[in-house]
Design a protein around this motif. Structure first.
Motif, PDB file in Angstrom:
ATOM      1  N   ASP A 175     -26.883  35.273  21.110  1.00 52.39           N
ATOM      2  CA  ASP A 175     -25.700  34.888  20.967  1.00 52.39           C
ATOM      3  C   ASP A 175     -24.701  34.987  22.196  1.00 52.39           C
ATOM      4  O   ASP A 175     -24.080  35.968  22.621  1.00 52.39           O
ATOM      5  CB  ASP A 175     -24.935  35.822  20.000  1.00 52.39           C
ATOM      6  CG  ASP A 175     -23.579  35.587  19.754  1.00 52.39           C
ATOM      7  OD1 ASP A 175     -23.087  34.480  19.919  1.00 52.39           O
ATOM      8  OD2 ASP A 175     -23.052  36.561  18.862  1.00 52.39           O
ATOM      9  N   THR A 184     -26.109  32.545  16.627  1.00 53.91           N
ATOM     10  CA  THR A 184     -26.805  31.837  17.492  1.00 53.91           C
ATOM     11  C   THR A 184     -26.974  30.613  17.047  1.00 53.91           C
ATOM     12  O   THR A 184     -27.466  29.923  15.982  1.00 53.91           O
ATOM     13  CB  THR A 184     -28.501  32.315  17.780  1.00 53.91           C
ATOM     14  OG1 THR A 184     -28.322  33.598  18.154  1.00 53.91           O
ATOM     15  CG2 THR A 184     -29.337  31.666  18.723  1.00 53.91           C
ATOM     16  N   ASP A 193     -24.630  28.239  22.092  1.00 55.72           N
ATOM     17  CA  ASP A 193     -25.153  29.299  22.971  1.00 55.72           C
ATOM     18  C   ASP A 193     -26.344  28.837  23.888  1.00 55.72           C
ATOM     19  O   ASP A 193     -26.377  29.240  25.061  1.00 55.72           O
ATOM     20  CB  ASP A 193     -25.922  30.524  21.898  1.00 55.72           C
ATOM     21  CG  ASP A 193     -24.630  31.187  21.126  1.00 55.72           C
ATOM     22  OD1 ASP A 193     -23.980  31.568  21.807  1.00 55.72           O
ATOM     23  OD2 ASP A 193     -24.993  30.928  19.653  1.00 55.72           O
TER      24      ASP A 193
END
Length: 101
Positions: A54, A61, A65
Motif C-alpha cells: 500500500d 493495494t 500503488d
C-alpha cells in the motif's frame, strides 16, 4: 469530490487550496538492503501480488500503488544514474553505426 464527511474530501480540498501534491513516504529500497536495484522491484511485486504493498497509504493495494512505486523506483538516484549510462551507451553505439565502425 464526494461526501464532505469522508477524509478523502478533506484531502481533495486541501490539495486544491494548497496546490501541493502529497509525497509518498515510501522508500524505493523495498528490501531494506541500502540499495535501490532490481531486487527491490521484485520484492515489491511479491508484496503487491500478496496484497501488502500500500504505497499511497489508502488501506488498499491497487494498481495506483504499483504506478506510485514505479515512479519512486525510477526517480531514485541509483536508477537515474543507470538510465543515464544506458542512454550514453545507446548514443555511442548509434554514432558508431553511423560511422560504419
Amino acid at each position: 469530490m464526494g461526501d464532505p464527511s469522508t477524509p478523502d474530501s478533506d484531502i481533495d480540498f486541501a490539495l486544491v487550496v494548497s496546490g501541493v501534491v502529497p509525497a509518498f513516504s515510501v522508500d524505493p529500497d523495498w528490501d531494506g538492503d541500502g540499495q535501490v536495484d532490481a531486487k527491490d522491484f521484485v520484492a515489491f511485486l511479491d508484496d503487491f501480488f500478496g496484497g501488502k504493498a500500500d504505497v499511497d497509504h489508502d488501506g488498499l493495494t491497487r494498481a495506483e500503488d504499483l504506478y506510485a512505486f514505479i515512479d519512486l523506483f525510477l526517480a531514485s538516484p541509483e536508477q537515474s544514474a543507470g538510465r543515464r549510462h544506458t542512454e550514453e551507451a545507446f548514443r555511442w553505439r548509434a554514432k558508431q553505426a553511423r560511422s560504419g565502425q
